[in-house]
Design an enzyme around this catalytic site. Structure first.
Site, PDB file in Angstrom:
ATOM      1  N   ASP A 160       0.817  -1.213   0.000  1.00  0.00           N
ATOM      2  CA  ASP A 160       0.000   0.000   0.000  1.00  0.00           C
ATOM      3  C   ASP A 160       0.853   1.266   0.000  1.00  0.00           C
ATOM      4  OD1 ASP A 160      -2.327  -1.427  -0.081  1.00  0.00           O
ATOM      5  OD2 ASP A 160      -2.712  -1.325   2.068  1.00  0.00           O
TER       6      ASP A 160
ATOM      7  N   ASN B 149      -4.596   8.461   1.806  1.00  0.00           N
ATOM      8  CA  ASN B 149      -5.020   7.821   3.053  1.00  0.00           C
ATOM      9  C   ASN B 149      -5.450   8.838   4.098  1.00  0.00           C
ATOM     10  OD1 ASN B 149      -4.971   5.081   2.681  1.00  0.00           O
ATOM     11  ND2 ASN B 149      -3.072   4.710   3.798  1.00  0.00           N
TER      12      ASN B 149
ATOM     13  N   ALA C 160      -6.386   2.139   7.528  1.00  0.00           N
ATOM     14  CA  ALA C 160      -4.957   2.328   7.812  1.00  0.00           C
ATOM     15  C   ALA C 160      -4.777   2.804   9.258  1.00  0.00           C
ATOM     16  CB  ALA C 160      -4.371   3.313   6.795  1.00  0.00           C
ATOM     17  N   TYR C 161      -4.068   3.903   9.456  1.00  0.00           N
ATOM     18  CA  TYR C 161      -3.787   4.404  10.805  1.00  0.00           C
ATOM     19  C   TYR C 161      -5.080   4.663  11.575  1.00  0.00           C
ATOM     20  CZ  TYR C 161      -1.114   7.222  14.255  1.00  0.00           C
ATOM     21  OH  TYR C 161      -0.529   7.711  15.387  1.00  0.00           O
TER      22      TYR C 161
ATOM     23  N   SER D  58      -6.394   1.692  13.422  1.00  0.00           N
ATOM     24  CA  SER D  58      -5.639   1.393  14.641  1.00  0.00           C
ATOM     25  C   SER D  58      -6.020   2.318  15.794  1.00  0.00           C
ATOM     26  CB  SER D  58      -4.131   1.511  14.367  1.00  0.00           C
ATOM     27  OG  SER D  58      -3.723   0.618  13.356  1.00  0.00           O
TER      28      SER D  58
END
Length: 314
Positions: free
Chosen positions: A94, A168, A210-211, A214
């Site tokens: 990615d 992103n 993505a982040y 999390s």
């Protein structure tokens, strides 16, 4: 981008005549795949462009001294790829796709991902299926899906000192020092809240896996027209992620910070100071990802996130 690709028999489908190959930098793993793809495409009558940094960091095909001396490809930078290529095949994970997307968004070059990384939320094709998928790709059978990008500007003393795209996310954080930062959040110039935390993520639907994921942000389907604002370790029990419209303009004003920074897709970083402002909005550019036949976003989530399948009825 080449504006006149050859049409195929399917309605609205096109067959690419010029394809760019972009690989993960400083990786020996992509050298074999890169060579196989380049030779296979050339044998099919496709003009092949290898991105210049990819070429310089990858071994040339067997029998060739270097990519520069390879007689069946040309070497080009991203501007050249944007001007000439009908589509680009990205070999890597990615991160490689994110870099290619930011570089080529202005040129509207569609992207196809071959996964040679780890999770690969945006790289649909497994390396072992790479060559077998070429027929469907060249016959125009891949399905395009547009993904929104963000554009963020850093303002200091009334001047725009930096601007970047992000597929992103745009992340403002506390930097390498362990102290919290304090910032104010505004949406369309309306004050929303003041917060002390490790930072804030502004995520697109693409970046929601993505982040943001999390940090307990929501997963957004790519067709959702929204931006997720996800606090990082807020010093408050009441701050939660907020989903706003992609028509909203977001501003993060740094009130107090020692070493804060803003990150674009985790790849480009700008240092921030107190009283700096990060202004975020949807970009006028989007990127088109080409998916192979049978692609399903939810099937991809089940596979990558190890969700259980639907129980079999007895």
């Amino acid at each position: 981008m080449n504006d006149d690709p050859v049409s195929s028999s399917g309605a609205g489908r096109v067959s690419p005549r010029t394809i760019a190959l972009i690989g993960k930098y400083h990786s020996r793993d992509i050298a074999e795949s890169l060579s196989l793809l380049a030779m296979n495409l050339h044998d099919r009558g496709i003009t092949v462009i290898v991105e210049e940094v990819t070429a310089s960091n990858s071994a040339a095909p067997v029998g060739q001294r270097s990519w520069a001396n390879c007689d069946f490809v040309t070497i080009g930078d991203f501007a050249s790829i944007g001007e000439k290529a009908d589509l680009a095949i990205v070999l890597g994970g990615d991160g490689t796709m994110l870099n290619a997307a930011r570089q080529l968004a202005r040129h509207r070059v569609p992207l196809v991902g071959v996964n040679q990384g780890h999770l690969g939320f945006m790289t649909d094709i497994a390396r072992c299926d790479m060559l077998t998928c070429l027929d469907a790709l060249l016959n125009g059978l891949f399905t395009p899906e547009d993904r929104m990008l963000l554009v963020a500007e850093v303002w200091r003393d009334g001047q725009n000192i930096a601007s970047n795209l992000a597929l992103n996310d745009v992340v403002v954080d506390k930097g390498s020092i362990g102290r919290l930062i304090e910032f104010e959040l505004f949406i369309d110039s309306e004050f929303i809240y003041s917060l002390r935390s490790d930072g804030l993520i502004a995520s697109t639907p693409t970046g929601s896996t993505a982040y943001s994921l999390s940090a307990n942000g929501p997963i957004m389907h790519p067709q959702v027209s929204g931006i997720a604002l996800v606090p990082l370790c807020p010093h408050s029990l009441t701050n939660r992620p907020i989903l706003v419209s992609d028509r909203n303009e977001i501003e993060i004003r740094i009130v107090q910070a020692t070493d804060s920074r803003v990150h674009f897709d985790g790849q480009v970083t700008v240092d921030l100071r107190a009283e700096d402002s990060v202004r975020i909005r949807r970009s006028e550019f989007s990127i088109s990802l080409l998916h192979p036949p049978g692609y399903s976003y939810f099937a991809m989530l089940r596979q990558k996130l190890h969700w259980s399948e639907k129980p079999i009825a007895h």
